[in-house]
Design an enzyme around this catalytic site. Structure first.
Site, PDB file in Angstrom:
ATOM      1  CD  GLU A  32      -2.620  -1.207   0.106  1.00  0.00           C
ATOM      2  OE1 GLU A  32      -2.899  -0.505  -0.643  1.00  0.00           O
ATOM      3  OE2 GLU A  32      -3.910  -1.925  -0.520  1.00  0.00           O
ATOM      4  CB  CYS A 188     -14.035   3.461 -13.313  1.00  0.00           C
ATOM      5  SG  CYS A 188     -15.106   5.551 -13.772  1.00  0.00           S
ATOM      6  CB  CYS A 195     -18.398   2.878 -21.302  1.00  0.00           C
ATOM      7  SG  CYS A 195     -18.354   4.578 -19.737  1.00  0.00           S
ATOM      8  CB  CYS A 198     -18.274  -0.427 -17.354  1.00  0.00           C
ATOM      9  SG  CYS A 198     -18.530   0.278 -15.554  1.00  0.00           S
ATOM     10  CB  CYS A 204     -22.759   4.952 -14.776  1.00  0.00           C
ATOM     11  SG  CYS A 204     -21.799   5.903 -15.062  1.00  0.00           S
TER      12      CYS A 204
END
Length: 297
Positions: A32, A188, A195, A198, A204
DNA sequence: CAAACGTGGTG
DNA sequence: TCACCAAGTTT
């Protein structure tokens, strides 16, 4: 929304090593921190080398910050390496060498902020927290709020809004968070989102509103060439490669402007990344890399 | 809170 | 080519 994302994630997620079940909390934490502002492709090999050398916080804490900075290589923002080393020391001193699963304890560690604390608690320990990074904020901004993009920084409102999207079950909430992030990273994306692929395209809000692109310039001072940052980076590269103390002229050789050189080097010292070897400041080393004093006979 | 903080890939 | 972008944190 979470269900659709999880289903998509299960079929399309990248095969990243820190996602392998059984990965230690320390290894997750390291991933991370490395991923803060650095792309996955560059993090992967560095993460493997780092964890091979320092499999535990105690192992890293026993080494010098200089070695951490060297191992960090060219990931960028070397202060993250410093803080990761300081984090390992704090883990040994405050938590018996273990990574805590408590949000407040994580937030108190060097280099661990709002995002990383929640990411570690969630992905390493399965706790139920909203995990909000730039990907999640973009996905929520578009899919939920119908906006082309999110604001520049994470706000308290972002956390509340994302928390509302999480499934009740802890493990599933964690899965939803990683799915949101993956969706933002793979489909995205900031420029030219895919899209068509997606799972949220039908619901959306941004698509429903016509997918209007963002207006105006994004006005962020991202310039690098000629900045102090570039000079610092050049000097750090010299110091990383060096074995012993580096004479000042070798650092001066990286940049023509003397005023800027002096400013950059002074800043590196102030930040604790670099140390003068002696008081006269003719030679410099990475933090903690001061050669041992000659032993008197 | 705006600004500082590395580095390299890409459209 | 060059501006934009990449799993943020700190001051």
């Amino acid at each position: 929304m979470a269900d659709a994302c999880i289903e998509w994630y299960d079929r399309n997620a990248r095969d990243l090593p820190w996602r392998v079940p059984g990965t230690s909390a320390w290894a997750v934490l390291v991933s991370e921190v490395m991923l803060q502002q650095t792309p996955v492709v560059r993090v992967e090999p560095a993460w493997r080398s780092w964890l091979t050398r320092w499999p535990t916080p105690a192992a890293l804490a026993a080494d010098t910050p200089a070695e951490a900075i060297r191992m960090w290589g060219r990931l960028g923002y070397p202060r993250r390496a410093m803080r990761l080393h300081a984090c390992a020391v704090a883990l040994v001193e405050r938590h018996g060498g273990e990574v805590p699963d408590d949000l407040d304890a994580l937030l108190a560690l060097p280099g661990i902020g709002t995002y990383t604390a929640r990411a570690v608690a969630t992905f390493a320990y399965g706790r139920r927290h909203p995990v909000v990074d730039t990907n999640v904020r973009r996905v929520v901004a578009r899919a939920v709020n119908g906006l082309p993009d999110a604001g520049p920084t994470t706000t308290a409102a972002d956390l509340v809004e994302t928390a509302a999207l999480l499934p009740a079950d802890d493990a599933r909430a964690a899965r939803a968070s990683i799915a949101f992030m993956e969706l933002g990273a793979l489909l995205c994306v900031a420029r030219s989102p895919r899209c068509a692929d997606c799972p949220l395209v039908a619901r959306c809000a941004w698509r429903a509103a016509g997918a209007v692109p963002a207006q105006g310039p994004s006005r962020r001072p991202q310039g690098y060439a000629g900045t102090d940052r570039q000079v610092r980076g050049l000097m750090m590269a010299v110091l990383r490669e060096a074995h012993g103390p580096v004479p000042r002229p070798r650092l001066d050789a990286v940049w023509p402007d003397e005023v800027q050189r002096a400013r950059a080097l002074a800043a590196l010292v102030t930040d604790g990344l670099v140390e003068p070897v002696t008081d006269d400041a003719t030679h410099f080393v990475l933090a903690g890399d001061r050669p041992p004093p000659a032993t008197p006979v």
